[in-house]
Design a protein around this motif. Structure first.
Motif, PDB file in Angstrom:
ATOM      1  N   ALA A  94       1.092  -1.327  -0.032  1.00 20.72           N
ATOM      2  CA  ALA A  94      -0.178  -0.009   0.021  1.00 20.72           C
ATOM      3  C   ALA A  94       0.814   1.314   0.064  1.00 20.72           C
ATOM      4  O   ALA A  94       0.464   2.156  -0.544  1.00 20.72           O
ATOM      5  CB  ALA A  94      -0.866  -0.095   1.146  1.00 20.72           C
ATOM      6  N   HIS A  95       2.008   1.192   0.858  1.00 20.29           N
ATOM      7  CA  HIS A  95       2.660   2.421   0.728  1.00 20.29           C
ATOM      8  C   HIS A  95       3.457   2.838  -0.496  1.00 20.29           C
ATOM      9  O   HIS A  95       3.609   3.898  -1.034  1.00 20.29           O
ATOM     10  CB  HIS A  95       3.913   2.046   1.903  1.00 20.29           C
ATOM     11  N   LEU A  96       3.972   1.635  -1.068  1.00 16.87           N
ATOM     12  CA  LEU A  96       4.509   1.587  -2.569  1.00 16.87           C
ATOM     13  C   LEU A  96       3.535   2.328  -3.574  1.00 16.87           C
ATOM     14  O   LEU A  96       3.768   3.444  -4.143  1.00 16.87           O
ATOM     15  CB  LEU A  96       5.187   0.536  -2.951  1.00 16.87           C
ATOM     16  N   ALA A  97       2.201   1.587  -3.588  1.00 14.66           N
ATOM     17  CA  ALA A  97       1.292   2.258  -4.299  1.00 14.66           C
ATOM     18  C   ALA A  97       1.056   3.913  -3.936  1.00 14.66           C
ATOM     19  O   ALA A  97       1.058   4.602  -5.193  1.00 14.66           O
ATOM     20  CB  ALA A  97      -0.183   1.505  -4.113  1.00 14.66           C
ATOM     21  N   ARG A  98       1.015   4.182  -2.868  1.00 17.10           N
ATOM     22  CA  ARG A  98       0.722   5.640  -2.602  1.00 17.10           C
ATOM     23  C   ARG A  98       2.218   6.472  -3.089  1.00 17.10           C
ATOM     24  O   ARG A  98       1.776   7.887  -3.633  1.00 17.10           O
ATOM     25  CB  ARG A  98       0.668   5.871  -0.961  1.00 17.10           C
TER      26      ARG A  98
END
Length: 446
Positions: A94-98
């Motif tokens: 999720a952090h990488l998508a953001r």
């Protein structure tokens, strides 16, 4: 007693520390300093790559498949890299998508992006990330882009992604190199663990060496119960001579970092802290001017630290300095049972006549000083000439800031830690929202 076991991972981090120490020694003893490299933003045309990447973005969004293929490729080709990541990859994905959305939507502002990723590189030192790891990430990303996009993928678009990634990486390396003389992380021992309510704990940690920070800042925290899973929490006290720090942690789910800190951490256990971050700090004028402070839930933590610093300021000879300005504190909770830290708050208000406290409870519905926190602040005064410090859940911070700006308070006089934003469009917000929703304005994440 909890401790970080001696593992291959520890030996790896020790090797990195020795490597950095030798580099620093060479720089100090060398005959001349190497010229400072040009900033990553100096020659990068982010706007052009932004247009090209956006044109083909539908081929790789939502980012779930792309990120899944990326980590699958990277761990298959370089299995040892798996140890740099937590056991559960959900938050990381999720952090990488953001991060992808943040980069793509802001590439036309390369100076701002360079500053952001320099700070990120500074923080990533605690993970043991090295330039060679970025090279592996780039190779895995290219393979994942081709696999996700399919036959319509174009080489020119892939090169735009590579330039974007290298721009971010160059900034991260700059940030890491600038912090070469600083430890990548600090270790401390838990000296007190107090369960205030069923899902909220106050932890006090005695650091093994001086930990540099300012009241109002936050830090990434890692527990040995969940290796490599770092989450951000506000420091709840002003710097102390005994090097003890304090955190207020609310459990936001099961199986996460907050659950391990609230329910499974004990006195004598160890925690690791990354470098302190955040700009919600006092300047010289704040010790004489009027301040408005707004705290909701565990947003009380950084506000408590700011009050301690203001109350404890001393003159050059060590004499306490009585602040000249007033402080109006609005502190909110869902119910009276949830209003923790009442004793510390009472001591502060009794000891300092410049502090006025208004307690705001969601369960109260009568028209009075109580009620939703943002409305209570708006009704509490004109606040002309005040500087505001706001901390708590993102929705509360947003509502309070909106009320204050609507009432005429300049945005530059309102201070709060970053409120998470979801940079993805509606069809790709599932993963990104899980990262954004995990973080409140105090810097706390699960």
């Amino acid at each position: 007693m909890q401790s970080f076991p001696a593992t291959v991972g520890d030996e790896y981090h020790a090797l990195l520390a020795r490597h950095d120490a030798m580099r620093l020694r060479r720089e100090i003893l060398g005959p001349g300093r190497a010229p400072r490299p040009r900033s990553a933003a100096a020659s990068y045309d982010g706007a052009a790559d932004q247009r090209l990447i956006t044109q083909y973005l539908d081929l790789v969004t939502p980012f779930g498949d792309l990120i899944g293929h990326l980590y699958e490729e990277m761990f298959a080709r370089w299995p040892y890299l798996r140890s740099l990541f937590p056991a559960s990859m959900d938050f990381q994905r999720a952090h990488l998508a953001r991060a992808f959305w943040y980069l793509i939507e802001n590439l036309h502002r390369p100076d701002e992006m360079a500053a952001y990723f320099r700070q990120l590189g500074h923080d990533h030192r605690k993970l043991g990330v090295r330039p060679v790891h970025y090279e592996a990430f780039e190779a895995a990303l290219c393979a994942a882009l081709r696999r996700t996009a399919g036959p319509r993928w174009a080489e020119a678009v892939e090169q735009a992604w590579v330039r974007m990634l290298r721009f971010a990486v160059a900034s991260m390396v700059e940030g890491a190199d600038a912090a070469l003389a600083e430890p990548p992380c600090w270790q401390g021992t838990v000296t007190e663990h107090q369960l205030c309510v069923s899902d909220l704990a106050v932890l006090r940690v005695r650091m093994h060496e001086p930990y540099p920070y300012r009241a109002g800042q936050y830090a990434a925290v890692e527990s040995p119960l969940m290796p490599q899973a770092w989450r951000q929490y506000s420091l709840a006290c002003a710097p102390r001579p005994d090097h003890e720090v304090e955190f207020h942690v609310r459990q936001t789910g099961s199986g996460g970092v907050s659950e391990s800190l609230v329910s499974r951490t004990r006195v004598g256990g160890t925690l690791r802290l990354g470098p302190a971050r955040g700009t919600m700090t006092l300047d010289d004028a704040d010790f004489s001017g009027d301040l408005l402070m707004v705290a909701g839930g565990t947003g009380w933590a950084p506000i408590k630290a700011l009050l301690e610093e203001r109350a404890g300021r001393r003159a050059g000879g060590g004499r306490p300095v009585q602040p000249a300005g007033r402080v109006h504190l609005f502190i909110g909770a869902r119910s009276r049972a949830e209003l923790y830290g009442a004793e510390a708050l009472s001591r502060l208000s009794m000891r300092h006549r410049w502090l006025r406290v208004v307690r705001v409870l969601d369960e109260d519905r009568a028209p009075s000083a109580y009620g939703p926190l943002a409305e209570a602040v708006a009704r509490g005064g004109a606040w002309t000439g005040y500087r505001a410090f706001v901390s708590g859940p993102a929705a509360m911070v947003g509502a309070a800031v909106a009320r204050l700006t609507a009432a005429g308070m300049p945005a530059g006089r309102i201070h709060h830690d970053p409120v998470p934003e979801v940079f993805a469009p509606a069809d790709d917000r599932t993963a990104a929202a899980s990262a954004a929703g995990a973080c409140d304005a105090t810097g706390s994440t699960r």
